[in-house]
Design a protein around this motif. Structure first.
Motif, mmCIF file in Angstrom:
data_model
loop_
_atom_site.group_PDB
_atom_site.id
_atom_site.type_symbol
_atom_site.label_atom_id
_atom_site.label_comp_id
_atom_site.label_asym_id
_atom_site.label_seq_id
_atom_site.Cartn_x
_atom_site.Cartn_y
_atom_site.Cartn_z
ATOM 1 N N ARG A 155 0.821 -1.207 0.000
ATOM 2 C CA ARG A 155 0.000 0.000 0.000
ATOM 3 C C ARG A 155 0.864 1.270 0.000
ATOM 4 N N GLU A 156 1.880 1.264 0.868
ATOM 5 C CA GLU A 156 2.754 2.430 0.966
ATOM 6 C C GLU A 156 3.485 2.665 -0.351
ATOM 7 N N PHE A 157 3.965 1.569 -0.945
ATOM 8 C CA PHE A 157 4.703 1.689 -2.208
ATOM 9 C C PHE A 157 3.813 2.282 -3.298
ATOM 10 N N PHE A 207 -10.041 5.638 -9.360
ATOM 11 C CA PHE A 207 -9.785 4.207 -9.119
ATOM 12 C C PHE A 207 -8.631 3.992 -8.135
ATOM 13 N N GLY A 208 -7.504 4.663 -8.392
ATOM 14 C CA GLY A 208 -6.310 4.475 -7.557
ATOM 15 C C GLY A 208 -6.570 4.797 -6.086
ATOM 16 N N PRO A 209 -6.986 6.040 -5.788
ATOM 17 C CA PRO A 209 -7.206 6.381 -4.372
ATOM 18 C C PRO A 209 -8.261 5.500 -3.696
ATOM 19 N N LEU A 210 -9.262 5.051 -4.457
ATOM 20 C CA LEU A 210 -10.273 4.166 -3.845
ATOM 21 C C LEU A 210 -9.634 2.845 -3.421
ATOM 22 N N LEU A 260 -6.599 2.460 -2.584
ATOM 23 C CA LEU A 260 -5.657 2.707 -1.494
ATOM 24 C C LEU A 260 -6.363 3.117 -0.200
ATOM 25 N N GLY A 261 -7.676 3.139 -0.235
ATOM 26 C CA GLY A 261 -8.460 3.422 0.974
ATOM 27 C C GLY A 261 -8.418 4.865 1.407
ATOM 28 N N ILE A 262 -8.158 5.763 0.471
ATOM 29 C CA ILE A 262 -8.153 7.194 0.822
ATOM 30 C C ILE A 262 -9.597 7.651 1.038
ATOM 31 N N ASP A 263 -9.775 8.513 2.034
ATOM 32 C CA ASP A 263 -11.105 8.984 2.387
ATOM 33 C C ASP A 263 -11.783 9.652 1.182
ATOM 34 N N PHE A 264 -13.075 9.346 0.985
ATOM 35 C CA PHE A 264 -13.740 9.824 -0.225
ATOM 36 C C PHE A 264 -13.800 11.352 -0.307
ATOM 37 N N LYS A 265 -13.889 12.011 0.862
ATOM 38 C CA LYS A 265 -13.924 13.483 0.832
ATOM 39 C C LYS A 265 -12.605 14.034 0.296
ATOM 40 N N ASP A 266 -11.507 13.388 0.721
ATOM 41 C CA ASP A 266 -10.186 13.804 0.226
ATOM 42 C C ASP A 266 -10.084 13.570 -1.275
ATOM 43 N N ILE A 267 -10.623 12.410 -1.688
ATOM 44 C CA ILE A 267 -10.564 12.080 -3.121
ATOM 45 C C ILE A 267 -11.310 13.150 -3.910
ATOM 46 N N GLU A 268 -12.488 13.521 -3.418
ATOM 47 C CA GLU A 268 -13.291 14.519 -4.143
ATOM 48 C C GLU A 268 -12.574 15.856 -4.221
ATOM 49 N N LYS A 269 -11.885 16.207 -3.116
ATOM 50 C CA LYS A 269 -11.159 17.476 -3.086
ATOM 51 C C LYS A 269 -10.022 17.463 -4.116
ATOM 52 N N ARG A 270 -9.269 16.351 -4.106
ATOM 53 C CA ARG A 270 -8.154 16.238 -5.059
ATOM 54 C C ARG A 270 -8.675 16.242 -6.491
ATOM 55 N N ALA A 299 -3.953 12.477 -14.786
ATOM 56 C CA ALA A 299 -4.780 12.799 -13.612
ATOM 57 C C ALA A 299 -4.976 11.568 -12.737
ATOM 58 N N SER A 300 -5.154 10.399 -13.374
ATOM 59 C CA SER A 300 -5.425 9.186 -12.597
ATOM 60 C C SER A 300 -4.206 8.771 -11.754
ATOM 61 N N THR A 301 -3.027 9.244 -12.139
ATOM 62 C CA THR A 301 -1.835 8.975 -11.328
ATOM 63 C C THR A 301 -1.597 10.121 -10.344
ATOM 64 N N LEU A 302 -1.748 11.361 -10.823
ATOM 65 C CA LEU A 302 -1.495 12.520 -9.951
ATOM 66 C C LEU A 302 -2.430 12.557 -8.753
ATOM 67 N N ILE A 303 -3.648 12.034 -8.913
ATOM 68 C CA ILE A 303 -4.622 12.091 -7.813
ATOM 69 C C ILE A 303 -4.149 11.261 -6.610
ATOM 70 N N MET A 304 -3.240 10.310 -6.885
ATOM 71 C CA MET A 304 -2.709 9.511 -5.782
ATOM 72 C C MET A 304 -1.614 10.268 -5.031
ATOM 73 N N ASP A 305 -1.248 11.435 -5.562
ATOM 74 C CA ASP A 305 -0.230 12.291 -4.974
ATOM 75 C C ASP A 305 1.051 11.521 -4.654
ATOM 76 N N PRO A 306 1.630 10.836 -5.656
ATOM 77 C CA PRO A 306 2.824 10.029 -5.369
ATOM 78 C C PRO A 306 4.068 10.899 -5.171
ATOM 79 N N GLU A 307 5.016 10.370 -4.415
ATOM 80 C CA GLU A 307 6.282 11.098 -4.239
ATOM 81 C C GLU A 307 7.119 10.975 -5.501
ATOM 82 N N VAL A 308 6.981 9.817 -6.158
ATOM 83 C CA VAL A 308 7.757 9.565 -7.368
ATOM 84 C C VAL A 308 6.800 9.379 -8.543
ATOM 85 N N LEU A 309 7.046 10.147 -9.585
ATOM 86 C CA LEU A 309 6.183 10.073 -10.754
ATOM 87 C C LEU A 309 6.978 9.481 -11.916
#
Lengths: 269, 281
Positions: free
Chosen positions: A82-84, A110-113, A115-125, A157-167
């Protein structure tokens, strides 16, 4: 203290144990670096990105990520997995592969869902991203209805929404018009300004200087033949010519025939 | 180029345009109309109730009222009547008329003679009872098909797939179906482009045998591509955190309008149950 994100030592990989795709790769990637991987078609750029994203694993050598050996078994550890996935995001070369959901919106979230990210955060991102990328009108459309440029933006966008440290980006500007290319480069630069590590594979030399500080040049032998600063690599005409990145070009100019290396970097007047 | 009347060309173009028009065109589903505004789950459930009623109805007159109701719903949902009739009537001979025709004769349904004629010395008697049975059968099929077509026209296909979740169909199955839908289009495009590439290279005409070989080769090529795509997509899913149990967006919301529609369908249901029980055929 070792602060490398990726450490590759003599990494080799072959498809079906028959077709070599990478041979003895050595590389270090530090946080916040901008790296471009350049080379001709089929030299192993995409394979390397897939390795860095933990989708395939080396046959030989060692690949460490955040100080931990990256093996198939490592992904059995749910926490690590999950962290990776949160930390490393890959934008695939073919957006049709990355956009597998029935609508653009579902694809982006799809990605943030997973990874169990809170839906409100997902909507904001999501709200932020669609405004930055100008894709608000596309959300309810099916990916098959989009143009290539739109697909690339949505894939990004589908990758950036996960806010990864490495792109990791696999030919993000291939086949795009100049304006969309510019838009994507600006996005990458802004992500880098926020501290992201950006690794881009491309053979689009005119974007290399902007999107990278360090360049790895791949040869047909699936090896890194040279690495160095982008300015240094782009100056080396012989190296670029040897690896199919520029070609000799002749044209009529002011009544005379000019013959020179052509790398689509700049145009003389 | 392939010959103008080439069978392969006609087949490929016919299949592709049918797929694009019937499966991927969501023109009606994206319109603003009565049925489009309803929650897909409510819509599917209420349509199921309506379909069950149609199956239980014993009176052709009530059945025709139901059919009229379906046509009215299609008009209220912005579906052009002629287009809707064409879409539904195309299936009727296929599914019912050919089956129902024998039932009108006295061989299958004995009863009062309605009309008599001779063919090749054999006497054919059409019975009133036979006609009634055939009419009821065709009426039921017509109304059922109309409701089913109306549902699929006014609902986006991926929403219909998502509705399967209310029937406890596993999420992974629903997601796989959604992906099939997404990628069939990609394959349709690949077939189209491959066909054009062949057309631009093979010359004026293609011998049938060679044409068949080209088609067979394309089928094999498509299979290989789909296999590769399957692997790549799985990697793309892994890359975004998929671990085997998918979590997907669920944005369905039941609004007041949906409850009004449900109440209306319930009322209609009771009315027709009452009429069905009290009207004598």
């Amino acid at each position: 203290m070792n602060n490398s994100i990726f450490e590759l030592t003599d990494v080799s990989f072959s498809y079906l144990n028959k077709f070599p795709a990478l041979c003895a790769i050595n590389a270090h990637v530090k946080p916040g670096e901008k790296i471009a991987i350049i080379g001709a078609n089929g030299c192993g750029k995409s394979t390397l990105l897939h390795l860095l994203d933990g989708l395939i694993f080396p046959d030989k050598g060692s690949l460490k990520v955040f100080g931990r050996e990256l093996t198939e078994d490592a992904f059995d550890d749910e926490k690590f997995s999950r962290e990776f996935r949160k930390k490393v995001g890959l934008v695939f070369q073919n957006p049709d592969i990355q956009l597998f959901c029935p609508t653009v919106k579902e694809d982006i979230v799809f990605g943030p869902l997973q990874l169990g990210i809170d839906f409100k955060d997902i909507e904001k991102r999501l709200e932020e991203l669609i405004n930055v990328l100008g894709i608000k009108d596309l959300l309810q459309r099916s990916p098959h209805q989009l143009s290539l440029g739109e697909k690339r933006k949505v894939a990004l966008a589908s990758t950036l929404i996960m806010d990864p440290e490495v792109l990791l980006l696999d030919e993000p500007t291939a086949g795009l018009d100049p304006l969309t290319t510019r838009h994507i480069i600006d996005l990458l630069l802004s992500a880098h300004a926020k501290g992201k590590t950006i690794i881009t594979s491309t053979h689009d030399l005119h974007i290399v200087e902007e999107i990278s500080d360090t360049v790895f040049v791949f040869s047909h032998e699936k090896k890194i033949v040279k690495s160095g600063s982008s300015a240094e690599i782009l100056k080396d005409d012989q190296l670029l010519r040897d690896h199919n990145l520029i070609h000799v070009h002749s044209h009529h100019h002011k009544g005379a025939v000019h013959v020179h290396s052509h790398q689509h970097l700049d145009h003389h007047h | 180029m392939f010959k103008k009347n080439n069978f392969i060309e006609h087949s490929i173009q016919g299949v592709l345009s049918f797929l694009k028009d019937s499966i991927f065109s969501e023109e009606v589903a994206l319109k603003k109309g009565l049925l489009q505004s309803l929650d897909p789950r409510i819509k599917v459930l209420t349509f199921l109730v309506l379909l069950l009623q149609v199956l239980w109805l014993k009176d052709v007159r009530i059945l025709m009222v139901f059919y009229g109701f379906c046509l009215a719903l299609s008009c209220l949902s912005g579906v052009r009547l002629w287009f809707f009739l064409k879409r539904t009537w195309i299936f009727i001979p296929l599914f019912s008329l050919f089956v129902a025709i024998p039932a009108i004769f006295s061989f299958f349904t004995p009863g009062d003679a309605y009309a008599t004629f001779h063919v090749g010395g054999i006497k054919f008697v059409i019975t009133s009872q036979g006609l009634a049975v055939a009419l009821l059968f065709v009426g039921r099929v017509l109304t059922c098909v109309s409701f089913a077509v109306l549902l699929s026209l006014t609902t986006r296909h991926f929403e219909l797939l998502k509705v399967l979740r209310i029937f406890k169909v596993p999420q992974i199955f629903v997601m796989t179906l959604g992906m099939c839908y997404r990628y069939i289009y990609l394959f349709v495009e690949i077939i189209e482009h491959t066909y054009l590439a062949i057309k631009s290279r093979v010359g004026v005409s293609v011998h049938t045998q060679k044409g068949q070989r080209i088609v067979a080769w394309n089928i094999a090529n498509l299979w290989t591509r789909s296999y590769q795509l399957n692997e790549d997509i799985y990697r793309a899913m892994l890359s975004r955190g998929f671990t085997g149990e998918p979590f997907v967006l669920n944005e369905f919301k039941i609004k007041t309008k949906d409850w009004l529609w449900v109440s209306w369908v319930v009322m209609v249901t009771f009315l027709f149950i009452f009429l069905n029980a009290h009207i004598k055929i």
